[in-house]
Design a protein around this motif. Structure first.
Motif, PDB file in Angstrom:
ATOM      1  N   TYR A  50       0.739   5.446   9.306  1.00  0.00           N
ATOM      2  CA  TYR A  50       1.311   4.118   9.121  1.00  0.00           C
ATOM      3  C   TYR A  50       0.652   3.062  10.006  1.00  0.00           C
ATOM      4  CZ  TYR A  50       4.830   0.566   8.240  1.00  0.00           C
ATOM      5  OH  TYR A  50       5.463  -0.583   7.870  1.00  0.00           O
ATOM      6  N   HIS A  51       0.419   3.375  11.279  1.00  0.00           N
ATOM      7  CA  HIS A  51      -0.075   2.394  12.231  1.00  0.00           C
ATOM      8  C   HIS A  51      -1.599   2.337  12.245  1.00  0.00           C
ATOM      9  CE1 HIS A  51       3.956   3.573  13.779  1.00  0.00           C
ATOM     10  NE2 HIS A  51       4.074   2.259  13.885  1.00  0.00           N
ATOM     11  N   THR A  52      -2.126   1.154  12.549  1.00  0.00           N
ATOM     12  CA  THR A  52      -3.565   0.987  12.694  1.00  0.00           C
ATOM     13  C   THR A  52      -3.968   1.463  14.086  1.00  0.00           C
ATOM     14  OG1 THR A  52      -3.391  -1.010  11.337  1.00  0.00           O
ATOM     15  CG2 THR A  52      -5.466  -0.650  12.524  1.00  0.00           C
ATOM     16  N   PRO A  53      -4.845   2.472  14.203  1.00  0.00           N
ATOM     17  CA  PRO A  53      -5.282   2.893  15.541  1.00  0.00           C
ATOM     18  C   PRO A  53      -5.908   1.729  16.305  1.00  0.00           C
ATOM     19  CG  PRO A  53      -5.958   4.491  13.870  1.00  0.00           C
ATOM     20  CD  PRO A  53      -5.447   3.285  13.133  1.00  0.00           C
TER      21      PRO A  53
ATOM     22  N   GLY B  89      -3.552  -5.817  11.060  1.00  0.00           N
ATOM     23  CA  GLY B  89      -3.247  -4.474  11.528  1.00  0.00           C
ATOM     24  C   GLY B  89      -1.763  -4.382  11.836  1.00  0.00           C
ATOM     25  N   VAL B  90      -1.234  -3.176  11.744  1.00  0.00           N
ATOM     26  CA  VAL B  90       0.154  -2.904  12.120  1.00  0.00           C
ATOM     27  C   VAL B  90       0.133  -1.939  13.294  1.00  0.00           C
ATOM     28  CG1 VAL B  90       2.330  -1.816  11.432  1.00  0.00           C
ATOM     29  CG2 VAL B  90       1.152  -3.347   9.849  1.00  0.00           C
ATOM     30  N   ALA B  91       0.778  -2.324  14.376  1.00  0.00           N
ATOM     31  CA  ALA B  91       0.865  -1.465  15.551  1.00  0.00           C
ATOM     32  C   ALA B  91       2.316  -1.306  15.966  1.00  0.00           C
ATOM     33  CB  ALA B  91       0.045  -2.046  16.706  1.00  0.00           C
ATOM     34  N   ARG B  92       2.554  -0.315  16.808  1.00  0.00           N
ATOM     35  CA  ARG B  92       3.871  -0.152  17.447  1.00  0.00           C
ATOM     36  C   ARG B  92       3.773  -0.833  18.810  1.00  0.00           C
ATOM     37  NH1 ARG B  92       7.360   5.035  16.654  1.00  0.00           N
ATOM     38  NH2 ARG B  92       7.810   3.725  14.836  1.00  0.00           N
TER      39      ARG B  92
ATOM     40  N   PRO C 103       3.447   0.133 -12.488  1.00  0.00           N
ATOM     41  CA  PRO C 103       4.107   0.168 -11.180  1.00  0.00           C
ATOM     42  C   PRO C 103       3.507   1.243 -10.281  1.00  0.00           C
ATOM     43  CG  PRO C 103       5.534   1.086 -12.873  1.00  0.00           C
ATOM     44  CD  PRO C 103       4.365   0.485 -13.592  1.00  0.00           C
ATOM     45  N   ALA C 104       3.324   0.927  -9.032  1.00  0.00           N
ATOM     46  CA  ALA C 104       2.881   1.897  -8.038  1.00  0.00           C
ATOM     47  C   ALA C 104       4.101   2.534  -7.388  1.00  0.00           C
ATOM     48  CB  ALA C 104       2.019   1.214  -6.980  1.00  0.00           C
ATOM     49  N   GLU C 105       3.903   3.721  -6.853  1.00  0.00           N
ATOM     50  CA  GLU C 105       4.977   4.416  -6.150  1.00  0.00           C
ATOM     51  C   GLU C 105       4.915   4.071  -4.671  1.00  0.00           C
ATOM     52  OE1 GLU C 105       5.691   8.555  -7.072  1.00  0.00           O
ATOM     53  OE2 GLU C 105       4.320   8.415  -8.782  1.00  0.00           O
ATOM     54  N   HIS C 106       6.095   3.828  -4.080  1.00  0.00           N
ATOM     55  CA  HIS C 106       6.174   3.506  -2.661  1.00  0.00           C
ATOM     56  C   HIS C 106       6.344   4.785  -1.851  1.00  0.00           C
ATOM     57  CE1 HIS C 106       8.208  -0.500  -4.034  1.00  0.00           C
ATOM     58  NE2 HIS C 106       6.973  -0.368  -4.485  1.00  0.00           N
ATOM     59  N   HIS C 107       5.822   4.775  -0.667  1.00  0.00           N
ATOM     60  CA  HIS C 107       6.070   5.897   0.234  1.00  0.00           C
ATOM     61  C   HIS C 107       5.957   5.375   1.655  1.00  0.00           C
ATOM     62  CE1 HIS C 107       1.808   6.480   1.490  1.00  0.00           C
ATOM     63  NE2 HIS C 107       1.568   5.959   0.307  1.00  0.00           N
ATOM     64  N   GLY C 108       6.522   6.122   2.601  1.00  0.00           N
ATOM     65  CA  GLY C 108       6.444   5.716   3.998  1.00  0.00           C
ATOM     66  C   GLY C 108       7.489   4.669   4.342  1.00  0.00           C
ATOM     67  N   LYS C 109       7.272   4.000   5.480  1.00  0.00           N
ATOM     68  CA  LYS C 109       8.228   3.040   5.999  1.00  0.00           C
ATOM     69  C   LYS C 109       8.268   1.783   5.132  1.00  0.00           C
ATOM     70  CE  LYS C 109       7.772   4.630  10.761  1.00  0.00           C
ATOM     71  NZ  LYS C 109       7.515   4.244  12.162  1.00  0.00           N
TER      72      LYS C 109
ATOM     73  N   ALA D 153      10.287  -4.995   7.237  1.00  0.00           N
ATOM     74  CA  ALA D 153      10.205  -6.392   6.839  1.00  0.00           C
ATOM     75  C   ALA D 153       8.975  -7.091   7.381  1.00  0.00           C
ATOM     76  CB  ALA D 153      11.464  -7.121   7.306  1.00  0.00           C
ATOM     77  N   ARG D 154       8.520  -6.757   8.586  1.00  0.00           N
ATOM     78  CA  ARG D 154       7.429  -7.496   9.210  1.00  0.00           C
ATOM     79  C   ARG D 154       6.193  -6.635   9.414  1.00  0.00           C
ATOM     80  NH1 ARG D 154      10.252 -10.844   7.457  1.00  0.00           N
ATOM     81  NH2 ARG D 154      11.328 -12.516   8.568  1.00  0.00           N
ATOM     82  N   ALA D 155       6.077  -5.585   8.612  1.00  0.00           N
ATOM     83  CA  ALA D 155       4.894  -4.723   8.693  1.00  0.00           C
ATOM     84  C   ALA D 155       4.292  -4.620   7.294  1.00  0.00           C
ATOM     85  CB  ALA D 155       5.275  -3.360   9.275  1.00  0.00           C
ATOM     86  N   TRP D 156       4.023  -3.389   6.802  1.00  0.00           N
ATOM     87  CA  TRP D 156       3.510  -3.270   5.450  1.00  0.00           C
ATOM     88  C   TRP D 156       4.131  -2.070   4.753  1.00  0.00           C
ATOM     89  CZ3 TRP D 156      -2.157  -3.023   7.500  1.00  0.00           C
ATOM     90  CH2 TRP D 156      -2.350  -1.869   8.273  1.00  0.00           C
ATOM     91  N   LEU D 157       3.967  -2.030   3.441  1.00  0.00           N
ATOM     92  CA  LEU D 157       4.505  -0.940   2.620  1.00  0.00           C
ATOM     93  C   LEU D 157       3.348  -0.149   2.031  1.00  0.00           C
ATOM     94  CD1 LEU D 157       6.978   0.432   1.222  1.00  0.00           C
ATOM     95  CD2 LEU D 157       6.549  -1.108  -0.703  1.00  0.00           C
ATOM     96  N   PRO D 158       3.177   1.123   2.399  1.00  0.00           N
ATOM     97  CA  PRO D 158       2.170   1.958   1.735  1.00  0.00           C
ATOM     98  C   PRO D 158       2.619   2.309   0.321  1.00  0.00           C
ATOM     99  CG  PRO D 158       2.777   2.821   3.904  1.00  0.00           C
ATOM    100  CD  PRO D 158       3.817   1.808   3.529  1.00  0.00           C
ATOM    101  N   TRP D 159       1.644   2.454  -0.577  1.00  0.00           N
ATOM    102  CA  TRP D 159       1.935   2.808  -1.961  1.00  0.00           C
ATOM    103  C   TRP D 159       0.777   3.635  -2.516  1.00  0.00           C
ATOM    104  CZ3 TRP D 159      -2.090   0.703  -4.568  1.00  0.00           C
ATOM    105  CH2 TRP D 159      -2.646  -0.494  -4.101  1.00  0.00           C
TER     106      TRP D 159
END
Length: 348
Positions: free
Chosen positions: A36-39, A120-123, A281-287, A290-296
């Motif tokens: 999920y997160h960008t290294p 990028g999305v980070a924790r 339609p694509a299938e969603h998966h993962g987290k 609201a302020r990050a991204w949705l993998p699909w």
């Protein structure tokens, strides 16, 4: 507050980045299969000047101005000793996607010609900005908070700084000191930076050294000359594929990507394999944050060879769907149209 004047000089790995002057872009294919997160070593870099070297033992974060009752300074140790919060948040340059004004809409805009990798999305771990402001006694009549970075002055404009409305500052803004479980790397703001969820990347000031709280509206080159009238990031989608990827005919292939919006959660993603004539339609998966991204992901079994245009469009919880074209911004900000991603379908 001590600031070195020497830049950090280091090679950027060509297989992970496209380099634009002092900036470096994430390659989407380098995110495939990485979670999920960008290294940190793949997270895009955007600097107006160069990365400063800061002595953390003498660094202080000053909170002052006529909008607080008790001006304060916080050391790095004091900041890390405070109750912390951890947020999964995207940071994205306002110019992400700028090159497509030229390549898709044939009406280019000046500035760094980012594709879609200036995100990028980070924790992020740190202290909510509202806690620091509370310790300094923020006044009810406070209007703006002006964070200033410790990197070198940019031309004749001074240090990078951009005001935040006090309402946003007291909402969800984080003063971060960790990125993906480790202290902030120098390129990403060590020892502390702002993380402003949903807003353009320039709001998330790096190498934070000063917070002025004002009872009047504030203006700097970064909300008048540059980045004027841009705040919340628009909606976008990207495939985790190289540009002109070679895919064997027949397949089947599982194509993966991510969609995001500064306005809220992504609720639907659709993919076209025929240049926008039809959508699936694509299938969603993962987290689903609201302020990050949705993998699909979506399956595709192409039946003929040749160059094809893949397209992905998302819809967020406000009902906003990516358009096929978008009005040109004079500085190339906020490109939110569906991106046409070319691939080659080949024999074998």
């Amino acid at each position: 507050m001590k600031q070195a004047t020497a830049a950090i000089v280091k090679p950027l790995p060509d297989h992970l980045f496209r380099v634009h002057g002092n900036s470096a872009e994430m390659r989407w294919e380098a995110m495939a299969g990485l979670g999920y997160h960008t290294p940190n070593d793949r997270f895009f870099v955007r600097n107006h000047t160069f990365t400063p070297l800061i002595d953390v033992t003498t660094w202080r974060l000053a909170v002052h101005g006529d909008g607080v009752r008790c001006p304060r300074e916080f050391s790095y140790e004091e900041l890390r000793a405070m109750p912390s919060r951890t947020y999964d948040v995207a940071i994205e340059c306002a110019g992400n996607g700028r090159r497509f004004y030229r390549t898709q809409q044939h009406d280019g805009a000046p500035g760094t010609q980012w594709a879609l990798g200036a995100i990028g999305v980070a924790r992020w771990r740190g202290v909510p900005l509202k806690h620091l402001l509370a310790q300094a006694g923020v006044r009810p009549e406070a209007v703006d908070v002006l964070p200033t970075g410790l990197d070198a002055p940019f031309d004749d404009h001074g240090h990078v700084r951009r005001p935040l409305p006090v309402g946003k500052a007291l909402d969800d803004v984080l003063v971060a000191y960790e990125m993906n479980g480790v202290p902030l790397p120098p390129d990403h703001g060590f020892p502390a930076r702002l993380v402003v969820p949903g807003w353009v990347g320039i709001a998330s000031i790096k190498w934070l050294g000063d917070l002025e709280v004002s009872t009047t509206q504030l203006f700097t080159p970064w909300n008048t000359v540059f980045y004027a009238d841009v705040t919340t990031q628009p909606i976008k989608s990207a495939f985790e594929l190289p540009w002109y990827a070679r895919l064997p005919v027949g397949g089947p292939h599982i194509l993966r990507g991510r969609s995001w919006s500064g306005q809220g959660r992504i609720v639907r993603v659709e993919v076209s394999f025929d240049g926008g004539l039809s959508w699936r339609p694509a299938e969603h998966h993962g987290k689903h944050l609201a302020r990050a991204w949705l993998p699909w992901h979506v399956a595709w079994a192409p039946q003929r060879t040749g160059t094809r245009l893949l397209m992905a469009r998302a819809t967020d919880e406000t009902g906003t769907t990516q358009p096929l074209t978008t009005p040109r911004h004079p500085f190339g900000y906020h490109f939110d149209a569906v991106v046409q991603h070319p691939v080659h379908v080949v024999n074998g």
